[in-house]
Design a protein around this motif. Structure first.
Motif, PDB file in Angstrom:
ATOM      1  N   ALA A   1       0.833  -1.210   0.000  1.00 13.40           N
ATOM      2  CA  ALA A   1       0.000   0.000   0.000  1.00 13.40           C
ATOM      3  C   ALA A   1       0.864   1.255   0.000  1.00 13.40           C
ATOM      4  N   GLY A   2       2.008   1.193   0.681  1.00 16.39           N
ATOM      5  CA  GLY A   2       2.886   2.359   0.797  1.00 16.39           C
ATOM      6  C   GLY A   2       3.566   2.763  -0.490  1.00 16.39           C
ATOM      7  N   ARG A   3       3.553   1.876  -1.492  1.00 19.75           N
ATOM      8  CA  ARG A   3       4.210   2.217  -2.758  1.00 19.75           C
ATOM      9  C   ARG A   3       3.518   3.382  -3.467  1.00 19.75           C
ATOM     10  N   GLY A   4       2.221   3.547  -3.187  1.00 23.70           N
ATOM     11  CA  GLY A   4       1.469   4.583  -3.898  1.00 23.70           C
ATOM     12  C   GLY A   4       1.661   5.981  -3.334  1.00 23.70           C
ATOM     13  N   GLY A   5       2.203   6.111  -2.128  1.00 26.62           N
ATOM     14  CA  GLY A   5       2.290   7.424  -1.490  1.00 26.62           C
ATOM     15  C   GLY A   5       3.691   7.955  -1.357  1.00 26.62           C
ATOM     16  N   ARG A   6       4.549   7.587  -2.267  1.00 26.90           N
ATOM     17  CA  ARG A   6       5.936   8.062  -2.187  1.00 26.90           C
ATOM     18  C   ARG A   6       6.044   9.541  -2.551  1.00 26.90           C
TER      19      ARG A   6
END
Length: 398
Positions: free
Chosen positions: A12-17
């Motif tokens: 999920a964290g890949r989208g909010g870099r």
């Protein structure tokens, strides 16, 4: 659902870099774990990240590790047992018998210094960090004369045997010959309209005694449980295979097969059950599946790391009155031992999965008790009997 909670958040964290706004969407599949979280979303979003554990006391892992350690610095039971555990001396003796270690015979056992004398100049180069087992079968493309893959010995006969249809990187191969002495399977690429499945059964003999390296946990953190973590011997017998049409999944041919049995010691978690008059065998099988499905709720693991005890529908022998799950790796991987303190929680979660599923079939469905990993292809399952068995265990342990 990802294999672990931390994997879910990492994906999920890949989208909010780079501080950009993002939205992660979790699309649930029909499996029991996904459906459990759909009905109990707080248990997904509010639970802590799992701890990852490596079972450093697995004998096969420890033997390879100690050979590397002794190559760097001589070992001593007196000083190194603190780091390598109570089974250090027995593993050192095993390595000596295999020609990897030696010691000065004039010294007494407590002060012996163990030195590396093995055949490899650098033993770490011989260690496969992706797998526990050292013995593997090679799958060779006869036309190109190249190795397609290496398969661990414990899994080899499920995938390669004379007449097996073998898949590799999207291509279909037909296994023409299995050379047992050289541990090599020879195959060629083929355009086939069918696939194959082995006919086999697995016996689990609980050896008993305590696990040599139990998980140290505070007993008041967990509900009382009669489940026991014990050493077991797993023996698989292969006696044939099916040829099955793709698409329709219809069996059109049954072939006999003669392969050697494969046995290994592992670890198991077992809960004895009092026999009742309903479909007890199907109920135990279904209950084992349901418990297995919810193990990733608290423990970092692949479902392929564990296996339930699955009754063979054509076997008329005595079937033990127990729910049993075991590690599917020789020597065990420590997951069954970790399951023991949580076992009552897993039973309660499994009961929720079963009672919340609205399917009416006696054999359940993929959302509750059916499993694609079942060694007996989901035969001998009884969902309602599983509910009664789990309720009985939970009532008895209150």
């Amino acid at each position: 659902m990802a294999e672990a909670q931390k994997s879910l958040w990492q994906q999920a964290g890949r989208g909010g870099r780079r501080d950009r706004p993002s939205l992660a969407v979790y699309v649930a599949f029909g499996g029991p774990l996904d459906q459990y979280f759909m009905k109990h979303p707080k248990k997904l979003f509010e639970r802590p990240i799992e701890c990852c554990h490596i079972d450093s006391q697995n004998k096969q892992v420890l033997e390879q590790h100690l050979a590397c350690a002794a190559h760097e610095h001589p070992l001593s039971v007196q000083y190194d047992e603190l780091y390598f555990g109570a089974c250090l001396e027995s593993v050192l003796i095993s390595l000596k018998a295999r020609g990897y270690l030696s010691f000065d015979p004039s010294s007494d056992s407590s002060s012996r210094i163990w030195n590396y004398i093995g055949p490899e100049k650098s033993p770490s180069q011989a260690v496969n960090i992706r797998a526990i087992e050292t013995v593997r079968y090679s799958v060779i493309d006869q036309i190109k004369n190249e190795v397609l893959e290496e398969i661990e010995e414990s899994k080899a006969f499920f995938q390669v045997y004379d007449g097996a249809v073998y898949m590799c990187q999207g291509k279909t191969y037909l296994v023409e010959r299995l050379d047992l002495s050289n541990k090599t399977a020879f195959c060629k690429e083929a355009d086939l309209k069918y696939y194959t499945k082995t006919r086999d059964y697995t016996d689990i003999h609980v050896i008993g005694g305590n696990i040599a390296y139990p998980v140290m946990v505070s007993t008041n953190m967990f509900p009382k449980s009669n489940a026991r973590a014990q050493v077991c011997k797993v023996t698989t017998t292969w006696f044939g295979f099916y040829r099955i049409w793709r698409g329709s999944n219809q069996i059109f041919d049954t072939v006999d097969l003669a392969l050697p049995q494969y046995s290994y010691e592992s670890q198991s978690i077992k809960e004895a059950v009092v026999k009742k008059n309903y479909d007890f065998r199907g109920g135990l099988h279904a209950a084992s599946h349901a418990v297995l499905h919810v193990v990733p709720l608290h423990i970092t693991c692949n479902l392929s790391d564990l296996s339930p005890e699955c009754p063979n529908p054509h076997d008329s022998r005595y079937y033990p009155e127990r729910i049993l799950i075991y590690d599917q790796h020789p020597g065990g991987c420590g997951i069954s031992v970790q399951v023991q303190p949580y076992f009552t929680k897993f039973l309660a979660a499994a009961l929720e999965v079963l009672t919340c599923c609205c399917c009416s079939a006696e054999v359940g469905c993929p959302n509750c008790v059916q499993s694609f990993a079942c060694h007996e292809y989901n035969e001998v399952l009884h969902k309602d009997a599983a509910i009664m068995i789990i309720k009985g265990i939970l009532d008895a342990e209150k």
